[in-house]
Design an enzyme around this catalytic site. Structure first.
Site, mmCIF file in Angstrom:
data_model
loop_
_atom_site.group_PDB
_atom_site.id
_atom_site.type_symbol
_atom_site.label_atom_id
_atom_site.label_comp_id
_atom_site.label_asym_id
_atom_site.label_seq_id
_atom_site.Cartn_x
_atom_site.Cartn_y
_atom_site.Cartn_z
ATOM 1 N NE ARG A 12 -1.263 2.580 2.812
ATOM 2 C CZ ARG A 12 -0.845 3.717 3.326
ATOM 3 N NH1 ARG A 12 -0.812 4.815 2.576
ATOM 4 N NH2 ARG A 12 -0.399 3.777 4.567
ATOM 5 C CG HIS A 204 5.250 4.788 9.168
ATOM 6 N ND1 HIS A 204 4.328 3.935 8.595
ATOM 7 C CD2 HIS A 204 5.780 5.482 8.134
ATOM 8 C CE1 HIS A 204 4.302 4.117 7.281
ATOM 9 N NE2 HIS A 204 5.180 5.060 6.982
ATOM 10 C CB CYS A 237 5.935 11.794 1.354
ATOM 11 S SG CYS A 237 4.630 12.977 1.728
#
Length: 297
Positions: A12, A204, A237
Site C-alpha cells: 500500500r 513508522h 511522500c
C-alpha cells in the site's frame, strides 16, 4: 526472546505513488511472498479516490483474491465514510485512518485542518467499531514537516491522544519526510507515551537522511515493539520533495534479529521478495541488506 511486530506497508504505502500501474497479479504475488516469508500484518490497499491515488483503484480486487481467514491481517487505509462503505463491502477486518501533527501538511494532504480531519473520523470510527472492525491510527509528520519544519512533541501527543480516545487500538507515529534523529525521537515518544500507553505505539520511519535504523533502535529502547516498514524500501511522500521511501523491511529485520528480538520473518525469503518487486519495477531494491546479499536465486 522478546517479540517485535512488523507491519508490512509495501503493497500500500510502498506502491501507492508508483507512476506506472502495477499489475494486479504482481501485487498479489508480492503479498503472497511477504506472507510466505512470515509477515503476519500486511497492508493490502486503500479505499481512496482513484482520481488521487490511481494505484490503489484495484484494492477491492486484491482483497477478493486473498484468503482473509488465513490468520494474516490485511488492513486497508480508509479516509472517510465512502471509503469505509467500500472496505466493508470487500470484507475487511481492519482499517486505518490517518491524521497529521502538522496543520499545513493536513491541508495539503487532505484539504482539511487537523480538527476537521479528526471530526471526519468520528463517524468512520463509530461505524467500524460497531461492525467489529479493528481501527489503527496514523499520525504523519511527527518529527518534521516539509512546510512547517520542526513539529513540537506536544502537537503529536494531542493528535495521538485524540485517535486513541476514539478507539484506535494502535497509533503509528510517522516520520513522513525522514528528518528525525534519535534525540528528537526520544522527545516525541516521551510526550506521546504520557497520553497513549507505549505498548499501543508503533514507529513508522522514512530513511531520507539515513536515520531510520538509528531511530528504530532508539524507539526500541523507549519500549516500542511495533514498527512499520516496506519491503525493498518502497514508497515516498508526494507532498515532500526528495523524501525517500519507508525504511526497508529487510534492514529492520536484520537489526532486530541482530539484537536478539523475534519477528517470525525469514530474512532470506524476504530478501528474495525485495528483489522480486524491485525487478518488477525495473530498479534495484532500496535496502542495504538486499543489495549486500546480491541477486535473488
Amino acid at each position: 526472546m522478546t517479540n517485535v511486530k512488523i507491519v508490512e506497508v509495501g503493497p500500500r504505502d510502498g506502491l501507492q505513488n508508483e507512476k506506472h500501474t502495477v499489475a494486479l497479479a504482481t501485487k498479489l504475488e508480492l503479498i503472497e511472498r511477504l506472507a510466505a516469508a512470515g509477515l503476519r500484518t500486511i497492508e493490502a490497499g486503500a479505499f481512496v479516490s482513484p482520481k488521487w491515488v490511481p494505484q490503489m483503484a484495484d484494492s477491492a480486487q486484491v482483497l477478493a483474491a486473498l484468503d482473509l481467514n488465513a490468520g494474516i491481517d490485511y488492513p486497508v487505509l480508509v479516509p472517510n465514510d465512502k471509503g469505509l462503505d467500500a472496505a466493508l463491502a470487500a470484507g475487511v477486518r481492519e482499517i486505518a485512518v490517518f491524521g497529521a501533527a502538522s496543520e499545513a501538511f493536513s491541508q495539503k494532504n487532505i484539504n482539511a485542518s487537523i480538527a476537521e480531519s479528526l471530526q471526519r473520523f468520528e463517524s468512520v470510527m463509530k461505524r467500524a467499531l460497531a461492525a467489529g472492525i479493528k481501527v489503527r491510527g496514523y499520525v504523519s509528520c511527527v518529527l518534521g514537516c516539509p512546510y512547517e519544519g520542526d513539529i513540537a512533541p506536544y502537537k503529536v501527543a494531542e493528535v495521538a491522544r485524540a485517535l486513541y480516545g476514539m478507539g484506535c487500538y494502535e497509533i503509528s507515529l510517522g516520520d513522513t519526510i525522514g528528518v528525525g534523529t534519535p534525540n528528537k525521537v526520544t522527545a516525541m515518544l516521551d510526550a506521546v507515551s504520557e497520553v497513549v500507553p507505549v505498548a499501543r505505539l508503533a514507529g513508522h520511519f522514512h530513511d531520507t537522511y539515513g536515520m531510520a535504523i538509528a531511530n528504530i533502535h532508539t524507539a526500541l529502547q523507549a519500549g516500542v515493539r511495533t514498527f512499520d516498514s516496506s519491503v525493498a524500501g518502497l514508497g515516498g511522500c508526494p507532498y515532500a520533495k526528495g523524501a525517500s521511501g519507508n525504511v526497508a523491511t529487510e534492514d529492520v529485520v536484520y537489526l532486530l534479529h541482530g539484537l536478539g528480538y523475534h519477528t517470525g520473518v525469514d530474512l532470506e525469503q524476504l530478501a528474495d521478495t525485495a528483489w522480486f518487486i524491485a525487478e518488477a519495477l525495473v530498479r534495484e531494491p532500496g535496502s542495504k541488506y538486499a543489495k549486500a546479499r546480491g541477486l535473488r536465486s
